[in-house]
Design an enzyme around this catalytic site. Sequence first.
Site, PDB file in Angstrom:
ATOM      1  N   ARG A   1       1.923 -14.422 -23.395  1.00 36.37           N
ATOM      2  CA  ARG A   1       2.531 -15.593 -22.758  1.00 36.37           C
ATOM      3  C   ARG A   1       1.425 -16.550 -22.340  1.00 36.37           C
ATOM      4  O   ARG A   1       0.459 -16.139 -21.696  1.00 36.37           O
ATOM      5  CB  ARG A   1       3.335 -15.171 -21.541  1.00 36.37           C
TER       6      ARG A   1
ATOM      7  N   CYS B   1      11.920  -9.262 -20.499  1.00 37.85           N
ATOM      8  CA  CYS B   1      10.614  -8.840 -20.022  1.00 37.85           C
ATOM      9  C   CYS B   1      10.507  -8.932 -18.500  1.00 37.85           C
ATOM     10  O   CYS B   1       9.436  -9.020 -17.951  1.00 37.85           O
ATOM     11  CB  CYS B   1       9.508  -9.644 -20.682  1.00 37.85           C
TER      12      CYS B   1
ATOM     13  N   ASP C   1      12.760 -14.837 -12.828  1.00 34.36           N
ATOM     14  CA  ASP C   1      12.945 -16.261 -12.576  1.00 34.36           C
ATOM     15  C   ASP C   1      14.358 -16.724 -12.929  1.00 34.36           C
ATOM     16  O   ASP C   1      14.936 -17.537 -12.222  1.00 34.36           O
ATOM     17  CB  ASP C   1      11.900 -17.090 -13.339  1.00 34.36           C
TER      18      ASP C   1
ATOM     19  N   ARG D   1       0.616 -11.184 -19.492  1.00 37.04           N
ATOM     20  CA  ARG D   1       0.464 -12.335 -18.598  1.00 37.04           C
ATOM     21  C   ARG D   1      -0.994 -12.757 -18.609  1.00 37.04           C
ATOM     22  O   ARG D   1      -1.872 -11.928 -18.358  1.00 37.04           O
ATOM     23  CB  ARG D   1       0.843 -11.956 -17.172  1.00 37.04           C
TER      24      ARG D   1
ATOM     25  N   HIS E   1       0.817  -1.204   0.000  1.00 38.78           N
ATOM     26  CA  HIS E   1       0.000   0.000   0.000  1.00 38.78           C
ATOM     27  C   HIS E   1       0.857   1.262   0.000  1.00 38.78           C
ATOM     28  O   HIS E   1       0.566   2.240  -0.681  1.00 38.78           O
ATOM     29  CB  HIS E   1      -0.916  -0.030   1.222  1.00 38.78           C
TER      30      HIS E   1
END
Lengths: 89, 544
Positions: B315, B475, B428, B279, B177
């Site tokens: 993707r 990306c 990743d 995504r 937040h």
Amino acid sequence: MPSQIVAVGSKVGLHARPASILVKAAAGAGVAVTIGRPGEKAVNAASLLSVLALGVKNGDSIEVSVADGENSDSVLATIVDIIATDHDE
Amino acid sequence: MLKGIGVSPGVVVGPVRRVIAAEVSGPVPANLDQVLAALEAIAQDLEKSAETIELEIAKEVLAAQAMMARDPSVAEVLEGAITEGTAFDIRPIVIDAFGGFKEQLLALGGYFAERASDIDEISTRLINKLAGIESAGLTLTEPTVVVAEDLTPADTAALNLKFALALVCSHGGATSHTAIVARGLGIPAIVGCSGVMDLEDGTKVLVDGRHGEVIAGASDEEVSSRISKEDLLKARAASVTGPGRLSDGTPIQLLGNAGTVDDVRAAVAVDAEGIGLFRTELLFLDSQIEPTVAEQVALYSEVFELMAGKKVVIRTLDAGSDKPVPYINAIHEENPALGVRGWRLTRTSNDVLNRQLQALADASKGKDVKLWVMAPMINTPDEAKDFADRVRALGMDTPGVMIETPAAALHADRILAEVEFGSFGTNDLTQYVMASDRMDSRLSDMTTAWHPAVLRAISIASAEAVKISKPVGVCGEAAANSLLAAVLVGLGVSSLSMAPSALAEVRGFLASVDMDACRSAATAALGARSAQEAEKFARDILEK
């Protein structure tokens, strides 16, 4: 006790603004309003947490029931209209 | 110097004020009337805050929290639970009354689960109020650097943010937040900055929200140098427009990352040259059953229409690991990051992937869009070929793969030979090359793409890609860091896809460097012995 089944118009389902609008209307209706999936347990539509916990998605069918009272039919029409509308458009 | 995650850029100097949350100790006795009166008072407080705060998103959160405090179903549970006059300890009763709803929302996942933290906040506030502890709010009367463990929506509403120079939290992540509020206000913010709560109130600190650094007792030179660098970056971002290119004219395609139609609109607004990563998980995560082909077609079509005439990289479903989809990742995995995720789902949910490819083919039919379809977690040439065959059989001619495992990077020559393009998923790839969980903040020094080992993996794969003339892009978050973006270009990457909010700055920075400088910076970074050193070497060359 008047009731009606309606498809949810909001893209995000009954969440965020659409849920708040519904709960406010139900809390101010003056009669008890419940909603739920047809044939399943209905919850108090004036409770934001109960409405959120139903996890209602866009396009889901929801049964609205209004306790008997003077304005039951107009309350039902108002609530059904709120659920059918996409408030984020 | 204290390091954290910079979540909103900007450089300021000011005195620290800490927001310290009081803790309840011992039992809190209360009767039903007291509990209901406290809930009503909390609801009224929240409503008042909702009226005064200017930020639209915080307004909605506060209004919803007020409704939760006044929730008739919670009151009903409380009435049932407080049977004797005064409960000896109200805490377990309150936690129970809200907890049932919290569990239900968490189980629903997606948007619904996000509300669970609101429920926690109300119950904490209620217990504090009954224990006589007022909320942690503090009144700011002069320009201040606000420091806290974490800032909740109610905290930020209670603060007079007109005087907040910057927000720094010892906890929280990039999507917390605090980050959202700070970006909305346009002030610098840092989260995950451990040690910051040890600063004394009144200590004058420099906060650099871009680099995630807090410095106590910074020299005047340090301050003015940081401020002028920041101003330069902002000025560059504002002055350069159009397609991405280096100062020598070399085109570097700048694309937007997106997960929703709104993100795509944000990419259009910053004049992105297309979408480099769409995504598709959200549609699946938001549903209790697999979305139908028609539902998927509707979403993809909307994206294609917004990006008419441009490149869109979609993707395929990357469910699993940190993004489990209950009806797909049904089996408990000991080690989900290394389990059945991404394209590996063809082993367990083959039809789901086939239906998604069908939906993409249907949605793109007759549309004026350059559709590139990309599979996540490709590890072998066989997987790449299987994916490419399926995509081509459906009439789509640009299959590609994510390069996000060490296997894919080391075997890129044979994998890329099967497809038309590659895209480094640096988040990743970093986690796998460094064998360090990227969600674990204790390992945050390992999980940076600046690490020379990660850069070497990218270097190996992009060198192979250049040899066989297959374009490779990035990306991951790395593309959004101007300096790192230039290093990646130097390693052979020809497109960068990032959060639309970062695009203007990267565009501005790239326009200030040429290919020779990018290559020198890349060579220097590859030879460094640590992530910090790699960043320093690159900075010395590129920011000359």
